[in-house]
Design an enzyme around this catalytic site. Structure first.
Site, PDB file in Angstrom:
ATOM      1  N   ARG A  83       0.850  -1.189   0.000  1.00 30.27           N
ATOM      2  CA  ARG A  83       0.000   0.000   0.000  1.00 30.27           C
ATOM      3  C   ARG A  83       0.890   1.245   0.000  1.00 30.27           C
ATOM      4  NH1 ARG A  83      -1.799  -3.652   3.874  1.00 30.27           N
ATOM      5  NH2 ARG A  83      -3.886  -4.537   3.492  1.00 30.27           N
ATOM      6  N   LYS A 119      -1.825  -2.480   7.831  1.00 33.38           N
ATOM      7  CA  LYS A 119      -3.040  -2.092   8.547  1.00 33.38           C
ATOM      8  C   LYS A 119      -3.060  -2.711   9.935  1.00 33.38           C
ATOM      9  CE  LYS A 119      -6.397  -1.203   4.871  1.00 33.38           C
ATOM     10  NZ  LYS A 119      -7.698  -1.647   4.287  1.00 33.38           N
ATOM     11  N   HIS A 176      -3.208   2.615  -5.550  1.00 28.87           N
ATOM     12  CA  HIS A 176      -3.743   1.271  -5.320  1.00 28.87           C
ATOM     13  C   HIS A 176      -3.826   0.475  -6.620  1.00 28.87           C
ATOM     14  CE1 HIS A 176      -4.790  -0.333  -1.442  1.00 28.87           C
ATOM     15  NE2 HIS A 176      -5.742  -1.077  -1.958  1.00 28.87           N
ATOM     16  N   HIS A 210      -3.347  -9.740   3.156  1.00 27.01           N
ATOM     17  CA  HIS A 210      -4.783  -9.856   3.422  1.00 27.01           C
ATOM     18  C   HIS A 210      -5.038 -10.864   4.538  1.00 27.01           C
ATOM     19  CE1 HIS A 210      -6.136  -8.356  -0.821  1.00 27.01           C
ATOM     20  NE2 HIS A 210      -5.906  -7.370   0.021  1.00 27.01           N
ATOM     21  N   TYR A 238      -9.488 -10.697  -7.264  1.00 29.77           N
ATOM     22  CA  TYR A 238      -8.554 -10.670  -8.386  1.00 29.77           C
ATOM     23  C   TYR A 238      -8.755 -11.850  -9.322  1.00 29.77           C
ATOM     24  CZ  TYR A 238      -6.313  -7.025  -5.696  1.00 29.77           C
ATOM     25  OH  TYR A 238      -6.067  -5.867  -5.007  1.00 29.77           O
TER      26      TYR A 238
END
Length: 300
Positions: free
Chosen positions: A150, A174, A246, A272, A281
């Site tokens: 990111r 995150k 992104h 993730h 995806y």
């Protein structure tokens, strides 16, 4: 907002920050969503959370739709309130979660936008040059494409986070979760070149800081700065539309899957938590295959 609700909100904010490790940005939207909900309770004459039941939840959902909020915004607001009541149940403040059975509006799933490999070559060509900014831009693009990180993770890369021997970078993602990402020799060469011939030039004798990427004035590069740099690349490459950082993350994942990588590996590389976040995806790659089939099969 009465004192009781204010106290519960403060406790919930502390819980998300300390125990859940949510970012300040995420916590900000939780707070705003809950403050809107508390205003609704006041307008309805509901003074205590014990008085909030399923009918009140349905009424609030109806009100959100009447105010013209998008499906994504409504879903986020309902999710915030549901999490809040789940916390209150854990703390034995309320006995049930009136939003547990409240159905959220179905959201339209938009496929992530990505660059084709030919377009990536055009972007890399737009970074050619021996000046300091071109070297930095080339290193930035190589890292974003090679790692799929990111933009917030990218601008926070410190010099000590890079291991050139093993071609890895230690990133903090995150929820303050940390992981190791890989990069190849193209990115390694671009970053080494930038560090050797451009970073000190851009710093111009200013007080050193630990961050890898710097702006034209020598300060640490910001998210906004990355967006500006990438949009300038788009203009120079004569590609249409605007670029969002992104998109390079989407491109990273899509190209890996197109070349045979398995979904679990891509999930780990992207950081993730859930495989469902990565599965979007597969829709992109299937659509790519469909378009290729329709374009080239003689009886399509």
């Amino acid at each position: 907002m009465n004192g009781e609700l204010s106290g519960y909100l403060l406790s919930f904010m502390e819980y998300m920050q300390v125990e859940k490790n949510y970012s300040a940005y995420t916590i900000k939207f939780y707070r705003l969503d809950l403050e809107d909900f508390f205003a609704f309770l006041t307008a309805q004459g509901i003074a205590s959370l014990d008085e909030v039941g399923y009918p009140a939840g349905r009424l609030y959902l109806t009100m959100l739709h009447e105010h013209g909020y998008s499906r994504a915004t409504v879903a986020r607001k309902i999710s915030s309130i549901r999490s809040f009541f789940k916390f209150l149940m854990r703390e034995r403040i309320v006995k049930e979660n009136p939003f547990a059975l409240l159905s959220q509006p179905k959201q339209h799933k938009r496929l992530p936008k990505f660059f084709y490999e030919e377009e990536m070559e055009q972007l890399f060509a737009a970074c050619e040059g021996d000046d300091a900014l071109s070297r930095r831009n080339r290193a930035l693009l190589e890292i974003l494409y090679a790692t799929g990180i990111r933009v917030s993770e990218c601008v926070n890369i410190r010099l000590q986070d890079i291991d050139f021997e093993f071609e890895t970078i230690h990133v903090k993602g995150k929820g303050k979760k940390e992981r190791i990402v890989l990069f190849g020799h193209f990115a390694g060469e671009a970053v080494s070149d930038y560090m050797a011939h451009a970073r000190k030039t851009l710093m111009r004798g200013k007080e050193d800081h630990p961050y890898l990427f710097v702006n034209a004035r020598g300060g640490a590069l910001t998210d906004k700065g990355v967006r500006y740099i990438l949009n300038e690349m788009i203009k120079k490459a004569a590609l249409t539309g605007k670029i969002h950082p992104h998109m390079l993350r989407h491109t990273f994942a899509t190209h890996l899957l197109n070349h045979g990588a398995d979904l679990r590996t891509v999930q780990d590389l992207l950081g993730h938590e859930s495989l469902s976040s990565t599965q979007v995806y597969t829709h992109v790659t299937k659509e790519h295959l469909r378009q290729t089939y329709m374009a080239y099969h003689p009886r399509a």
